[in-house]
Design a protein around this motif. Structure first.
Motif, mmCIF file in Angstrom:
data_model
loop_
_atom_site.group_PDB
_atom_site.id
_atom_site.type_symbol
_atom_site.label_atom_id
_atom_site.label_comp_id
_atom_site.label_asym_id
_atom_site.label_seq_id
_atom_site.Cartn_x
_atom_site.Cartn_y
_atom_site.Cartn_z
ATOM 1 N N MET A 1 0.840 -1.196 0.000
ATOM 2 C CA MET A 1 0.000 0.000 0.000
ATOM 3 C C MET A 1 0.880 1.253 0.000
ATOM 4 S SD MET A 1 -2.495 1.298 2.983
ATOM 5 C CE MET A 1 -3.652 2.620 2.750
ATOM 6 N N TYR A 2 0.506 2.187 -0.853
ATOM 7 C CA TYR A 2 1.287 3.414 -0.997
ATOM 8 C C TYR A 2 0.407 4.609 -0.672
ATOM 9 C CZ TYR A 2 4.404 0.256 -3.392
ATOM 10 O OH TYR A 2 5.236 -0.790 -3.688
ATOM 11 N N LEU A 3 0.833 5.407 0.281
ATOM 12 C CA LEU A 3 0.041 6.560 0.698
ATOM 13 C C LEU A 3 0.836 7.836 0.482
ATOM 14 C CD1 LEU A 3 -1.726 5.477 4.007
ATOM 15 C CD2 LEU A 3 -2.813 6.248 1.886
ATOM 16 N N LEU A 4 0.282 8.690 -0.359
ATOM 17 C CA LEU A 4 0.930 9.969 -0.631
ATOM 18 C C LEU A 4 0.405 11.007 0.350
ATOM 19 C CD1 LEU A 4 2.628 11.902 -2.329
ATOM 20 C CD2 LEU A 4 0.762 11.990 -3.988
ATOM 21 N N LEU A 5 1.331 11.693 1.005
ATOM 22 C CA LEU A 5 0.983 12.729 1.980
ATOM 23 C C LEU A 5 1.489 14.062 1.439
ATOM 24 C CD1 LEU A 5 -0.114 13.408 4.802
ATOM 25 C CD2 LEU A 5 2.071 12.693 5.760
ATOM 26 N N ALA A 6 0.548 14.981 1.222
ATOM 27 C CA ALA A 6 0.925 16.259 0.623
ATOM 28 C C ALA A 6 0.422 17.415 1.476
ATOM 29 C CB ALA A 6 0.347 16.378 -0.788
ATOM 30 N N ALA A 7 1.122 18.535 1.385
ATOM 31 C CA ALA A 7 0.684 19.724 2.122
ATOM 32 C C ALA A 7 -0.587 20.283 1.503
ATOM 33 C CB ALA A 7 1.784 20.773 2.092
ATOM 34 N N HIS A 8 -1.388 20.909 2.346
ATOM 35 C CA HIS A 8 -2.648 21.502 1.903
ATOM 36 C C HIS A 8 -2.903 22.695 2.815
ATOM 37 C CE1 HIS A 8 -7.023 21.949 1.501
ATOM 38 N NE2 HIS A 8 -6.847 21.450 0.289
ATOM 39 N N PRO A 9 -3.524 23.764 2.301
ATOM 40 C CA PRO A 9 -3.719 24.951 3.134
ATOM 41 C C PRO A 9 -4.414 24.646 4.465
ATOM 42 C CG PRO A 9 -4.310 25.419 0.872
ATOM 43 C CD PRO A 9 -3.989 23.966 0.924
ATOM 44 N N ASP A 10 -5.294 23.639 4.458
ATOM 45 C CA ASP A 10 -6.012 23.319 5.694
ATOM 46 C C ASP A 10 -5.288 22.275 6.529
ATOM 47 O OD1 ASP A 10 -7.967 25.079 4.928
ATOM 48 O OD2 ASP A 10 -9.069 23.538 3.816
ATOM 49 N N GLY A 11 -4.139 21.807 6.066
ATOM 50 C CA GLY A 11 -3.410 20.784 6.813
ATOM 51 C C GLY A 11 -2.679 19.867 5.870
ATOM 52 N N ALA A 12 -3.280 18.701 5.601
ATOM 53 C CA ALA A 12 -2.620 17.740 4.719
ATOM 54 C C ALA A 12 -3.655 17.007 3.894
ATOM 55 C CB ALA A 12 -1.817 16.739 5.551
ATOM 56 N N ALA A 13 -3.199 16.478 2.793
ATOM 57 C CA ALA A 13 -4.070 15.659 1.956
ATOM 58 C C ALA A 13 -3.416 14.307 1.758
ATOM 59 C CB ALA A 13 -4.304 16.335 0.615
ATOM 60 N N LEU A 14 -4.234 13.275 1.751
ATOM 61 C CA LEU A 14 -3.746 11.905 1.656
ATOM 62 C C LEU A 14 -4.373 11.233 0.451
ATOM 63 C CD1 LEU A 14 -4.066 10.694 5.319
ATOM 64 C CD2 LEU A 14 -2.145 10.170 3.836
ATOM 65 N N GLN A 15 -3.562 10.494 -0.274
ATOM 66 C CA GLN A 15 -4.136 9.748 -1.389
ATOM 67 C C GLN A 15 -3.468 8.400 -1.515
ATOM 68 O OE1 GLN A 15 -3.943 11.640 -5.238
ATOM 69 N NE2 GLN A 15 -5.650 10.411 -6.007
ATOM 70 N N GLU A 16 -4.303 7.385 -1.731
ATOM 71 C CA GLU A 16 -3.765 6.040 -1.910
ATOM 72 C C GLU A 16 -3.345 5.870 -3.359
ATOM 73 O OE1 GLU A 16 -5.235 1.491 -1.146
ATOM 74 O OE2 GLU A 16 -6.151 3.073 0.065
ATOM 75 N N LEU A 17 -2.139 5.330 -3.574
ATOM 76 C CA LEU A 17 -1.626 5.155 -4.928
ATOM 77 C C LEU A 17 -1.304 3.691 -5.187
ATOM 78 C CD1 LEU A 17 0.972 8.080 -5.228
ATOM 79 C CD2 LEU A 17 -1.462 8.119 -5.795
ATOM 80 N N THR A 18 -1.213 3.365 -6.477
ATOM 81 C CA THR A 18 -0.665 2.055 -6.851
ATOM 82 C C THR A 18 0.856 2.141 -6.793
ATOM 83 O OG1 THR A 18 -0.427 2.602 -9.173
ATOM 84 C CG2 THR A 18 -2.577 1.758 -8.460
ATOM 85 N N ALA A 19 1.493 0.982 -6.931
ATOM 86 C CA ALA A 19 2.961 0.960 -6.887
ATOM 87 C C ALA A 19 3.557 1.847 -7.972
ATOM 88 C CB ALA A 19 3.457 -0.473 -7.048
ATOM 89 N N ALA A 20 2.872 1.953 -9.098
ATOM 90 C CA ALA A 20 3.391 2.751 -10.215
ATOM 91 C C ALA A 20 3.093 4.232 -10.041
ATOM 92 C CB ALA A 20 2.808 2.260 -11.527
ATOM 93 N N GLY A 21 2.262 4.557 -9.047
ATOM 94 C CA GLY A 21 1.989 5.963 -8.790
ATOM 95 C C GLY A 21 0.695 6.461 -9.412
ATOM 96 N N GLU A 22 -0.200 5.526 -9.788
ATOM 97 C CA GLU A 22 -1.523 5.948 -10.268
ATOM 98 C C GLU A 22 -2.474 5.995 -9.078
ATOM 99 O OE1 GLU A 22 -1.835 6.898 -13.358
ATOM 100 O OE2 GLU A 22 0.259 6.312 -13.632
ATOM 101 N N PRO A 23 -3.516 6.856 -9.168
ATOM 102 C CA PRO A 23 -4.508 6.852 -8.091
ATOM 103 C C PRO A 23 -5.125 5.464 -7.978
ATOM 104 C CG PRO A 23 -4.837 8.720 -9.560
ATOM 105 C CD PRO A 23 -3.814 7.844 -10.209
ATOM 106 N N ASN A 24 -5.290 4.981 -6.762
ATOM 107 C CA ASN A 24 -5.873 3.662 -6.547
ATOM 108 C C ASN A 24 -7.377 3.736 -6.802
ATOM 109 O OD1 ASN A 24 -6.987 1.312 -5.479
ATOM 110 N ND2 ASN A 24 -5.324 1.123 -3.983
ATOM 111 N N MET A 25 -7.859 2.893 -7.722
ATOM 112 C CA MET A 25 -9.242 3.023 -8.164
ATOM 113 C C MET A 25 -10.257 2.652 -7.091
ATOM 114 S SD MET A 25 -9.652 4.598 -10.722
ATOM 115 C CE MET A 25 -8.235 5.541 -11.163
ATOM 116 N N THR A 26 -9.834 1.867 -6.118
ATOM 117 C CA THR A 26 -10.798 1.526 -5.070
ATOM 118 C C THR A 26 -11.028 2.695 -4.119
ATOM 119 O OG1 THR A 26 -9.081 0.618 -3.650
ATOM 120 C CG2 THR A 26 -10.191 -0.916 -5.123
ATOM 121 N N SER A 27 -10.059 3.607 -4.030
ATOM 122 C CA SER A 27 -10.291 4.816 -3.228
ATOM 123 C C SER A 27 -9.569 5.986 -3.886
ATOM 124 C CB SER A 27 -9.794 4.614 -1.797
ATOM 125 O OG SER A 27 -8.443 4.195 -1.802
ATOM 126 N N PRO A 28 -10.137 6.457 -4.997
ATOM 127 C CA PRO A 28 -9.444 7.467 -5.801
ATOM 128 C C PRO A 28 -9.484 8.867 -5.205
ATOM 129 C CG PRO A 28 -11.551 6.940 -6.794
ATOM 130 C CD PRO A 28 -11.410 6.066 -5.595
#
Length: 568
Positions: A1-28
């Motif tokens: 499981m790959y979780l991208l953590l990025a800065a956001h004005p309100d705090g942080a944003a999280l997105q689940e990615l595939t190993a190749a770095g595509e958005p995970n379709m089960t939780s895009p």
DNA sequence: CTTCCCAGCGCG
DNA sequence: AAAGCGCGCTGGGAAG
């Protein structure tokens, strides 16, 4: 499981990615998390053992550690991007070419932060309005995702040799682990007893003076020097003043370095050398240093992973990588604890043996003392000679005893010497060289390129000198860089084992210090044996990760001590 | 006054 | 014995 953590004005944003770095379709859909709830959310998600992907470990991990959240693994986009942008294994990829273009466009001497990704698609959803995306260039969720995908693409298309691809992947993992370890070690700190440090200072220098004043012993030496050199207002801390005073007294030195001063037998030399030694202690690691850097019994320096082109770490603040032997007695284990100080014996020569696959030198490296082995094979048992010769080969010595011994070394070990000679010739020719796991040296500097245009005889000589200098750098780079590869794997594997001990509920140690080829673990008495085993086993794992099963030993010398001065 | 570079020395 | 690699930090001193 790959979780991208990025800065956001309100705090942080999280997105689940595939190993190749595509958005995970089960939780895009990205998930928005406020600053306040971030630690709790991350702690919760860590149970799924994700690989955390972020712009820089330093941006996120120190705060999480302060909140009591430790993580298993990450992917540091900045550090990995810098490796991929320069590695010879990925030089043909779009990623490296894009990075090269960036450096040219921006005229940056620095390593590029990473490939600028394409602008994000317009339909990102309501969560990410346009202004939010560009609050920090290159760090929005979509930009980071695209950057990660581009890096994975480059890795997948790295070198046709699957072994090289695998090594590069290992290097990225080790570098990211190193970033986490650096943050953890800074968070933990080196156990440092202020009272012991003060006792050492008092012994050497006398009682603590008011700020801006010389301590008593320095003042006494200064008085003595002023008399012996007939210079009543001399400030020995000024090289210029000191030089003039020495010359007035017939001491004809060209510099005021200690080894040159030692040549003279003038009565002022002894107190002068004593002054220099103590003055250094006072200035660099005296009371001011103690006040500034040690808090609550811990020295907490900042480690700069990727701070040295060869892959070694640098540090910032407090001179963490130059703790002088004089004050190591202040590094002291807590009650009921020990310090385990381990260093890889003669790491760089052993790395050279493995890189060059020099079987003759490998025989010498089978023993604990490699230099003794070399001495027995080719230097009539003279260990000191063997050591000087071998280090000279790694550093590129041309003159002095070391330079004179080179032909002898080359006759006995043509492969090992040939390996570093090739690296030197590549560097002289403006090529880059590469460490075992795929970290490449920087391309030639502007200065180097310009010097190649030379026409006059004088300019030619200058150009050759610059080329030889670069050759010495690349010669050393392949060895120092590969030794850094080994150390990174050693450290990462050791951390993995210490974490496993802790999650088993067993008493376990903590990594508290790392210095190129040396680690320090602080652990409860009951955990000493297990920690020592972990250190030794990790060293062997590192060797096999780099070189496979080869007949070269990488022994570590381990000391279990109360204080750092008792090691070695 | 601040900013930068150098000499020297600490570590591997 | 003092040259060949990689760093960081300090005080002095020159430059701006």
């Amino acid at each position: 499981m790959y979780l991208l953590l990025a800065a956001h004005p309100d705090g942080a944003a999280l997105q689940e990615l595939t190993a190749a770095g595509e958005p995970n379709m089960t939780s895009p859909q990205p998930r928005l998390v406020s600053r306040g709830e971030l630690a709790a959310v991350v702690r919760q998600l860590e149970q799924r053992r994700p690989r955390w992907i972020w712009h820089r470990t330093q941006d996120w991990y120190p705060d999480l550690l302060r909140a009591g959240v430790e993580l298993e693994r990450c992917y540091d986009l900045t550090l990995c991007g810098a490796i991929l942008a320069h590695s010879a294994f990925t030089a043909h990829t779009a990623y490296a070419k894009g990075a090269e273009k960036l450096t040219q466009d921006d005229d940056l001497q620095q390593v590029p932060r990473g490939l600028q990704p394409p602008p994000p698609p317009a339909d990102q959803g309501a969560l990410f309005e346009a202004p939010a995306l560009h609050m920090e260039p290159g760090q929005s969720m979509e930009e980071l995702r695209a950057g990660y995908a581009a890096q994975q693409q480059a890795l997948a298309h790295a070198s046709a040799d699957a072994n090289q691809r695998q090594r590069l992947q290992l290097l990225l993992a080790a570098e990211s682990a190193g970033a986490m370890i650096a943050a953890e070690m800074q968070h933990t700190g080196v156990p440092w007893q202020e009272d012991l440090h003060e006792r050492i200072l008092a012994d050497y220098l006398g009682p603590r003076p008011p700020t801006g004043h010389r301590p008593a012993k320095l003042e006494a030496l200064n008085t003595e020097l002023r008399q012996l050199l007939s210079s009543p207002s001399l400030n020995p801390d000024s090289p210029q003043e000191l030089m003039r005073a020495l010359h007035r007294n017939g001491i004809e030195v060209k510099t005021t370095r200690q080894w040159e001063l030692k040549e003279s037998s003038h009565p002022a030399i002894e107190p002068l050398l004593a002054y220099k030694k103590l003055s250094r202690l006072h200035a660099a690691n005296g009371w001011a240093w103690l006040d500034a850097w040690v808090k609550n019994g811990r020295f907490q320096p900042e480690y700069v992973v990727g701070g040295v082109v060869s892959g070694r770490w640098a540090s910032r603040g407090g001179g963490a990588l130059q703790i002088p032997r004089q004050i190591r007695g202040a590094v002291h284990a807590d009650p009921g604890h020990k310090l385990i100080v381990a260093d890889a014996s003669q790491l760089e020569p052993r790395v050279l043996v493995a890189l060059a696959q020099d079987s003759k030198m490998a025989e010498a490296a089978r023993d604990k003392d490699l230099y003794a082995g070399i001495a027995a094979q080719g230097f009539g048992g003279d260990r000191a000679k063997a050591k000087v010769a071998l280090l000279g080969a790694i550093y590129g010595a041309t003159t002095g005893e070391s330079g004179r011994l080179m032909p002898q070394l080359a006759r006995t070990y043509p492969r090992a010497v040939g390996f570093v000679e090739q690296a030197a010739r590549d560097g002289e020719a403006g090529k880059t060289v590469t460490s075992r796991l795929g970290r490449s040296s920087p391309p030639p500097s502007q200065r180097w390129l310009q010097s190649q245009q030379s026409t006059t005889a004088e300019e030619q000589r200058r150009a050759e000198s610059i080329a030889r200098s670069r050759g010495r750098f690349t010669r050393n780079f392949v060895v120092q860089g590969s030794a850094a590869d080994w150390a990174a794997c050693w450290l990462a594997e050791l951390r993995r084992r210490l974490r496993a001990m802790r999650s088993d509920g067993a008493p376990a140690g903590e990594l508290v210090f790392f210095l190129h080829d040396e680690v320090m673990v602080h652990c409860p008495d009951a955990a000493v044996d297990a920690c020592v085993s972990a250190i030794e086993e990790a060293a062997n794992v590192a060797k096999e990760l780099l070189f496979g099963r080869i007949p070269v030993e990488f022994p570590v010398s381990v000391a279990v001590v109360e204080s750092y001065d008792k090691a070695k």
